[in-house]
Write an enzyme that holds these catalytic residues in place. Structure first.
Site, short mmCIF file in Angstrom:
data_model
loop_
_atom_site.label_atom_id
_atom_site.label_comp_id
_atom_site.label_asym_id
_atom_site.label_seq_id
_atom_site.Cartn_x
_atom_site.Cartn_y
_atom_site.Cartn_z
N GLU A 1 8.46 16.71 15.53
CA GLU A 1 8.84 16.53 14.12
C GLU A 1 7.87 17.33 13.26
O GLU A 1 6.67 17.09 13.27
CB GLU A 1 8.78 15.05 13.72
CG GLU A 1 9.28 14.84 12.30
CD GLU A 1 9.10 13.42 11.77
OE1 GLU A 1 8.00 12.86 11.89
OE2 GLU A 1 10.08 12.88 11.21
N GLU B 1 10.42 1.82 10.26
CA GLU B 1 11.32 2.99 10.35
C GLU B 1 10.42 4.21 10.38
O GLU B 1 9.58 4.39 9.49
CB GLU B 1 12.29 3.02 9.17
CG GLU B 1 13.24 1.83 9.14
CD GLU B 1 14.03 1.61 10.42
OE1 GLU B 1 14.34 2.60 11.11
OE2 GLU B 1 14.31 0.45 10.75
N GLY C 1 7.13 5.31 7.88
CA GLY C 1 6.17 6.42 7.97
C GLY C 1 6.27 7.03 9.35
O GLY C 1 7.32 6.93 10.01
N SER C 2 5.18 7.61 9.80
CA SER C 2 5.28 8.36 11.06
C SER C 2 5.18 7.44 12.27
O SER C 2 4.61 6.35 12.21
CB SER C 2 4.20 9.44 11.09
OG SER C 2 2.94 8.84 10.94
N THR C 3 5.71 7.93 13.37
CA THR C 3 5.80 7.14 14.61
C THR C 3 4.41 6.79 15.14
O THR C 3 4.16 5.65 15.54
CB THR C 3 6.59 7.95 15.65
OG1 THR C 3 7.92 8.10 15.15
CG2 THR C 3 6.64 7.27 17.00
N LYS D 1 0.86 -1.19 0.00
CA LYS D 1 0.00 0.00 0.00
C LYS D 1 0.89 1.24 0.00
O LYS D 1 1.43 1.63 1.04
CB LYS D 1 -0.91 0.03 1.24
CG LYS D 1 -2.04 1.04 1.06
CD LYS D 1 -2.51 1.67 2.35
CE LYS D 1 -1.67 2.82 2.78
NZ LYS D 1 -1.56 3.95 1.85
N CYS E 1 13.42 11.95 6.55
CA CYS E 1 13.36 11.55 7.96
C CYS E 1 14.65 11.93 8.67
O CYS E 1 14.67 12.13 9.87
CB CYS E 1 13.10 10.06 8.06
SG CYS E 1 14.18 9.12 7.01
N VAL F 1 1.54 6.38 13.62
CA VAL F 1 0.89 5.32 12.85
C VAL F 1 1.52 3.97 13.18
O VAL F 1 0.83 2.97 13.42
CB VAL F 1 0.97 5.61 11.33
CG1 VAL F 1 0.50 4.42 10.52
CG2 VAL F 1 0.13 6.84 10.97
#
Ligand code: NAD
Length: 542
Positions: free
Chosen positions: A426, A293, A265-267, A212, A327, A269
């Site tokens: 962030e 990551e 992606g983001s932490t 996805k 990132c 999620v």
């Protein structure tokens, strides 16, 4: 395995093309850019052998020209997601049992296709989808993805060669089986290379995948799919679905055959995904591998002995390239009082020398747009907040405009509070926050850096004092998975600086290394005994 211990071609990093005025690569990519920009592509999902068009479409627009539409993509319903899972499972046996050198050949071919006939396409699509200037597109979509594919093939062959010793009369062998089930790859918008690598690395090790991509990267994800197809990846090995991430994820994580997740992606999620997998643990046939990551709040620390121009360049490149949407981008900086004025002036001069943010089609633009309106609005909120707050000032930049594209001027906030919100949060944009420390507080500043952020992705120290470098390297041991000395904290190269962070920045499974590939296998040890005992009695019983 075929009849031979085959050696794979030695992996080498793909040389970065210059795109200098008059070069043939510049002409080719600009021509391709125009074709894509003026086209109207209809992007289906890829499920098994089918191109799936549901009719539930969404438009795709370049972030630097958001009213212009370059195509549409079709989004999934639950049935489509289930079909992707079913196709994985149907394809699994044949793919898992295909000789490894055949798998290797497919991905090596994909690398050569990107290096040659698809180079302009993958770069132009990345310039349009993610608003990267040509240099940023080239180092990501072309070079890094080629490197991932080539180096991972080499690492795969090294993993397979790693075998146990065998005592007299027996033979121990390890086979590196793919996971029993399927892998779910969820990819971010910001790197075309990561989008290609997350599904490909798991598939290379014999796994089947549902992929996805991010809604904001589908225009360039399509080129990756075209490349894998042309390279001969069999149908059903990587199934691609787009759309509502929550519905797609809920459907996938409910499957008993879910065997692993490869996420970037983001932490926030990722933490939610981990929780959901934990809640469903009784559903699964096997303990799923969880690789993620995630976010960062990456730092630059300058020692009073650091060369001021070098520090300024590390900030200008490290914080602002690709609009700070890496990132690894520097977003909090610690400068010593004695040299801070000079460093800040250099940074301001750099910012003033950038063109105003604009389209990547104009190759004189260093800064282009941020990815979408949500990101633009979030950045504006923090910039406006800094304009109001007493403990912060906008030292450079600070303007923005979304009438044509999502343009944010590279911005430097200087704060007197080392825990100011933009030192900790962030933002993922071209905004860097600077804290000036007293030279005598060097040691305290090291502690401050260690304790300021939940993240631990990248960080850099610049100094001409070897003792200070040694001290910072030790004190900041847990603050970064990738630590740089006298350099900017961005620009990791596959095969040279395996990439990943700890703490809230991820599981640190180092993309572009054998460590990562090992997460996608479940080794089986086979012990064979040549002369099998026929009496249970050991000598001591005599
Ligand atoms: P994001 O978390 O918004 O999206 C990443 C992916 O997750 C997308 O495919 C998105 O559709 C999907 N997603 C979003 N919500 C979801 C949900 N509830 N359930 C399942 N999937 C969901 O991140 P982004 O904006 O695409 O990328 C930027 C983030 O990625 C930053 O935090 C950045 O630091 C991080 N990043 C980290 C690395 C690394 O190597 N550590 C590399 C690149 C990006």
């Amino acid at each position: 395995m075929g009849k031979g211990f085959f050696q794979v071609p030695t992996a080498i990093n793909e040389p970065i093309k210059s795109y200098a005025p008059g070069s043939s690569e510049r002409e080719a990519v600009l021509e391709q850019y125009k074709t894509y920009f003026n086209g109207n592509v209809d992007v289906p999902m890829y499920i098994g052998s089918k191109e799936v068009r549901t009719g539930n479409t969404k438009p795709m627009s370049p972030p630097h020209d958001h009213k212009h539409i370059v195509g549409t993509y079709h989004t999934a319903d639950k049935k489509n997601v289930q079909a992707a899972i079913d196709n994985c499972l149907e394809s699994r046996n044949a793919w898992a049992n295909l000789a490894w050198e055949q798998r290797a050949a497919i991905f090596l071919k994909a690398a050569e296709l990107i290096a040659g006939p698809y180079r302009a396409k993958i770069n132009a699509s990345t310039m349009i989808a993610q608003s990267k200037n040509i240099h940023q597109a080239e180092i990501d979509a072309a070079c890094e993805l080629i490197d991932f594919l080539r180096f991972n093939v080499e690492y795969m062959s090294q993993i397979y060669a790693e075998q146990p010793d065998s005592a007299e009369g027996i033979w121990n062998r390890v086979e590196y089986r793919p996971l029993e089930g399927f892998v779910y790859a969820i990819t971010p918008f910001n790197f075309t290379a990561i989008a290609g690598n997350l599904p490909a690395s798991a598939a290379m090790m014999g796994n089947v995948v549902v992929w996805k991509p991010s809604d904001s990267q589908i225009f360039s994800a399509k080129v990756i799919v075209d490349i894998f197809k042309e390279a001969g990846l069999p149908d059903g090995v990587i199934n691609v679905v787009y759309g509502d991430p929550v519905m797609i994820t809920n459907t996938i994580l409910a499957s008993p055959d879910f065997a692993g997740i490869h996420f970037t992606g983001s932490t926030h999620v990722f933490k939610e995904l981990w929780k959901q997998i934990g809640n469903n643990i009784h559903t699964y046939k096997t303990y799923p591998k969880i690789v993620g990551e995630t976010g960062g709040k990456d730092f630059i620390l300058a020692h009073p002995t650091a060369n001021t121009k070098q520090v300024a360049t590390a900030i200008s490149r490290g914080a602002f390239e690709f609009q700070g949407q890496k990132c690894s981008a520097a977003s909090r900086v610690y400068l010593p009082k004695s040299t801070s004025k000079e460093i800040l002036e250099y940074v301001k001069a750099d910012i003033e020398s950038f063109n105003k943010p604009g389209s990547p089609e104009d190759m004189s633009n260093f800064i282009t747009a941020v990815i979408h309106e949500g990101s633009f609005d979030k950045l504006v909120k923090y910039i406006n907040q800094a304009k109001e707050d007493e403990n912060a000032e906008i030292y450079a930049g600070g303007s923005f405009d979304k009438s044509i594209g999502y343009f944010i001027e590279p911005t430097v906030i200087v704060t007197t509070d080392p825990k100011y919100t933009t030192m900790e949060t962030e933002l993922f944009g071209p905004v860097v926050t600077i804290y000036v420390y007293d030279d005598k507080d060097w040691k305290e500043t090291l502690q401050l850096i260690d304790g300021t952020s939940e993240y631990a992705l990248t960080g850099a120290v610049l100094s001409n004092d070897r003792y200070a470098i040694e001290e910072a390297t030790k004190a900041l041991q847990n603050c970064a998975g990738n630590f740089y000395i006298n350099d900017k904290p961005t620009g990791a190269v596959v095969g040279q600086q395996p990439f990943g962070g700890a703490r809230a920045s991820g599981t640190n499974d180092k993309a572009g290394s054998a460590q990562n590939l090992l997460r996608w296998v479940s080794p089986r040890l086979i012990k064979e005994t040549f002369v099998t005992p026929v009496d249970y009695r050991y000598p001591f019983l005599g």
